[in-house]
Design an enzyme around this catalytic site. Structure first.
Site, PDB file in Angstrom:
ATOM      1  N   HIS A  26     -15.941 -13.024  10.160  1.00 36.75           N
ATOM      2  CA  HIS A  26     -17.464 -12.870  10.100  1.00 36.75           C
ATOM      3  C   HIS A  26     -17.607 -12.586  11.415  1.00 36.75           C
ATOM      4  CE1 HIS A  26     -21.373 -13.821   8.952  1.00 36.75           C
ATOM      5  NE2 HIS A  26     -21.825 -14.945   9.679  1.00 36.75           N
TER       6      HIS A  26
ATOM      7  N   HIS B  61     -26.910 -12.068  11.424  1.00 34.56           N
ATOM      8  CA  HIS B  61     -26.336 -11.230  11.508  1.00 34.56           C
ATOM      9  C   HIS B  61     -26.365 -11.335   9.609  1.00 34.56           C
ATOM     10  CE1 HIS B  61     -24.911 -15.774  10.349  1.00 34.56           C
ATOM     11  NE2 HIS B  61     -25.596 -15.687  11.111  1.00 34.56           N
TER      12      HIS B  61
ATOM     13  N   CYS C 227     -20.739  -7.887   6.722  1.00 29.23           N
ATOM     14  CA  CYS C 227     -21.122  -8.931   8.176  1.00 29.23           C
ATOM     15  C   CYS C 227     -20.880  -7.823   8.955  1.00 29.23           C
ATOM     16  CB  CYS C 227     -20.930  -9.968   8.457  1.00 29.23           C
ATOM     17  SG  CYS C 227     -19.572 -10.739   8.298  1.00 29.23           S
TER      18      CYS C 227
END
Length: 189
Positions: A38, A50, A147
């Site tokens: 991530h 994010h 992301c």
């Protein structure tokens, strides 16, 4: 000697301590038993911007807001600003490397480095804040806009995901992804 060992460790793992982060850094943390990572942009003062799925997946994991940053899973969607703890979800933080040589990039795991040049840290933070304030990165798509796309866009001006590119290069995976996306389109339209 100790510094050389520490540098070698960072080169191999990209692991970093939060105290070493600088605003504008592209950071990531592994999820799902290292199956994927991530990504986000560190903007200073223990905060990360994010991009997360824009659709609510399920209400089964209702949690109270984080006491540090007030982030609440399944309430805040899209481009979010959270504390480092919420971003990392307990995993070690890692620093995405830019302007690496092609040889180094070939030896690294996808989604950990790039040969691309970076924008200035001030520009990176400005872009991330602007996208957060307007929640304007669009609809989340694990293949087309995730992301890592968000973080690389903030950092270089070009949205790309090395993780996705790597998986797309495997014929079986590419075919499966196409079939799944077609089924989703047919069922929603």
């Amino acid at each position: 000697m100790k510094q050389e060992i520490e540098k070698a460790k960072q080169l191999l793992t990209h692991r970093t301590d939060s105290c070493r982060l600088k605003p504008g850094d592209h950071i990531y943390a592994y999820r799902g038993l290292h199956a994927y990572s991530h990504h986000g942009i560190y903007v200073g003062e223990d905060r990360v911007i994010h991009f997360i799925p824009t659709e609510i997946v399920s209400n089964s994991n209702e949690k109270p807001p984080c006491p540090k940053c007030q982030y609440q899973h399944n309430v805040h969607r899209g481009v979010v600003r959270t504390c480092l703890d919420c971003f990392s979800n307990g995993a070690p933080l890692r620093l995405y490397q830019y302007e690496t040589s092609s040889l180094v990039k070939m030896l690294k795991i996808s989604g950990t480095c790039s040969t691309s040049k970076c924008l200035s840290p001030e520009t990176v933070v400005h872009k991330a804040n602007e996208l957060h304030n307007n929640n304007s990165f669009g609809r989340y798509d694990v293949v087309e806009k995730n992301c890592e796309h968000f973080a690389t866009f903030c950092k270089t001006g070009t949205a790309t995901s090395e993780q996705v590119n790597d998986y797309k290069s495997v014929p079986m995976v590419s075919t499966a992804v196409s079939k799944i996306k077609n089924k989703i389109r047919l069922s929603s339209g």
